[in-house]
Design a protein around this motif. Structure first.
Motif, short mmCIF file in Angstrom:
data_model
loop_
_atom_site.label_atom_id
_atom_site.label_comp_id
_atom_site.label_asym_id
_atom_site.label_seq_id
_atom_site.Cartn_x
_atom_site.Cartn_y
_atom_site.Cartn_z
N SER A 135 -28.29 40.82 16.57
CA SER A 135 -28.98 39.90 15.66
C SER A 135 -28.46 40.14 14.26
O SER A 135 -28.04 41.25 13.91
N GLY A 136 -28.47 39.09 13.47
CA GLY A 136 -28.10 39.16 12.06
C GLY A 136 -28.89 38.10 11.34
O GLY A 136 -28.65 36.90 11.49
N TYR A 137 -29.85 38.50 10.57
CA TYR A 137 -30.85 37.61 9.98
C TYR A 137 -30.22 36.41 9.28
O TYR A 137 -29.48 36.55 8.33
N HIS A 138 -30.55 35.21 9.76
CA HIS A 138 -30.06 33.96 9.18
C HIS A 138 -31.05 33.53 8.08
O HIS A 138 -31.82 32.58 8.25
N ALA A 139 -31.01 34.23 6.97
CA ALA A 139 -32.07 34.14 5.96
C ALA A 139 -32.36 32.70 5.53
O ALA A 139 -33.51 32.26 5.53
N ILE A 140 -31.33 31.95 5.16
CA ILE A 140 -31.51 30.57 4.74
C ILE A 140 -30.94 29.61 5.78
O ILE A 140 -31.53 28.57 6.08
N SER A 141 -29.82 29.96 6.37
CA SER A 141 -29.12 29.03 7.27
C SER A 141 -29.95 28.62 8.48
O SER A 141 -29.78 27.52 8.99
N ILE A 142 -30.87 29.47 8.94
CA ILE A 142 -31.66 29.08 10.10
C ILE A 142 -32.53 27.86 9.77
O ILE A 142 -32.87 27.07 10.66
#
Length: 375
Positions: free
Chosen positions: A156-163
């Protein structure tokens, strides 16, 4: 200048009310709200302080503030409603709904993988500015065409804004409506909530100003970043005072620009916890662990469900089944499905702790003091 706190609290949760007051007296809050709902009943609903840095505008019962990534919990809830209605399944391939997405090894990414930050699309690969997020169709097309930063499903790699872009486009393709319209029609209206993605100009009079120390700026993160962190935090740079700009409030980013208050979030997730919005079976699917381990972007251990952050290392109290999401600077919503309870906190003075904001720690501990006694 003393702070007046307004609202109501069941005597069984006096420690929680005290912790909220201490956040102002000892932990730097300027304006904030706090609410706890158990089995559909409000047992605490408090607000106090000021909506602005100058401390001239009182925080009212209907004041709202940008809750940053606490908005992601709303996104996860909305997707679970689609699953509950049989419109999609968590194991569906994203490319089934969005064929352009299935390139560069992303053809095996499922909805659950996307929502749990496994797709490797934590930001753009080519140089970007924050305004690129405001044009959702174009941003979605760029991300869909991108090569992932890691093999999807490997971590996992946090998609802070892109999600917010990815989930927004996928949701629209499945359901037909934008998430903005869905939230308004299915949640805000029926439940009588103060909750919007972005903020309509007509609601400006209720908005709290975001306040942040200079050291919180992501532009200060210039060293010791891995490629995924550099992409997520610096391409583009996201500044903490963006919610004070009209352009940020005018767009839809279900990852980060929800405007709400604690009473509305607690009511929404209190209804979710008691099964008013989805079936128990769907709730179990929505909160099932999809991946765990050291998050590539956050740099700390995380357990991800289909969009929800699961309780990790006691972040959300003593209940192992607690889930929710936290927002940059301190806001959060925590759901305890065993107690059918939801606790929410929103504020305008952002803190600097990625994990373990002392305000949050104090509130969650005090809430469980009352919840354990209440049981």
């Amino acid at each position: 200048m003393s702070v007046s706190i307004h609202g109501s609290a069941d005597p069984a949760f006096s420690a929680l009310a005290d912790a909220f007051a201490d956040n102002f007296a000892e932990r730097g809050d300027v304006g904030a709200s706090l609410a706890l709902v158990i089995d559909g009943q409000s047992v605490l609903d408090l607000h106090g302080g000021w909506r602005d840095a100058a401390r001239t505008q009182a925080w009212a019962a209907d004041s709202v503030v940008n809750v940053w990534s606490t908005t992601k919990a709303v996104n996860a809830l909305c997707f679970s409603m689609l699953v509950d209605r049989g419109l999609c399944a968590y194991d569906d391939l994203v490319a089934r709904w969005w064929p352009e997405f299935g390139v560069h090894g992303k053809d095996g990414v499922t909805i659950a993988m996307l929502l749990s930050h496994q797709a490797g699309l934590c930001s753009f690969r080519d140089p970007a500015v924050v305004e690129d997020f405001y044009d959702l169709p174009r941003a979605a097309a760029r991300l869909a065409a991108s090569e992932p930063l890691w093999p999807p499903g490997s971590r996992s790699g946090y998609h802070a804004i892109s999600i917010g872009v990815l989930a927004g486009e996928l949701f629209r393709r499945i359901e037909g409506r934008s998430l903005t319209d869905f939230v308004a029609a299915e949640l805000t209206g029926p439940l009588g909530l103060h909750l919007t993605l972005g903020l309509p100009v007509s609601e400006e009079g209720r908005r709290a100003e975001m306040i942040a120390p200079p050291e919180l700026a992501t532009s200060n993160m210039t060293t010791d970043l891995n490629p995924s962190q550099a992409a997520a935090y610096l391409n583009p740079v996201i500044e903490p005072l963006l919610p004070n700009t009209a352009a940020w409030r005018a767009c839809e980013l279900v990852s980060a620009n929800g405007f709400s208050n604690a009473a509305s979030l607690a009511r929404l997730f209190g209804a979710y916890a008691r099964g008013d919005l989805v079936s128990p079976a769907t709730l179990a699917q929505a909160t099932a662990q999809r991946i765990s381990g050291l998050d590539e972007v956050l740099g700390v251990p995380a357990r991800w469900a289909a969009g929800f952050l699961l309780n990790t290392d006691g972040l959300y109290g003593p209940s192992p089944r607690a889930f929710g999401h936290s927002g940059w600077g301190g806001s959060f919503v925590v759901v305890d499905p065993d107690r059918r309870a939801a606790l929410a906190y929103t504020m305008n003075r952002m803190g600097t702790d990625l994990v373990g904001d002392p305000r949050d720690v104090a509130l969650i501990a005090a809430a469980y003091e009352g919840l354990v006694a209440h049981a």
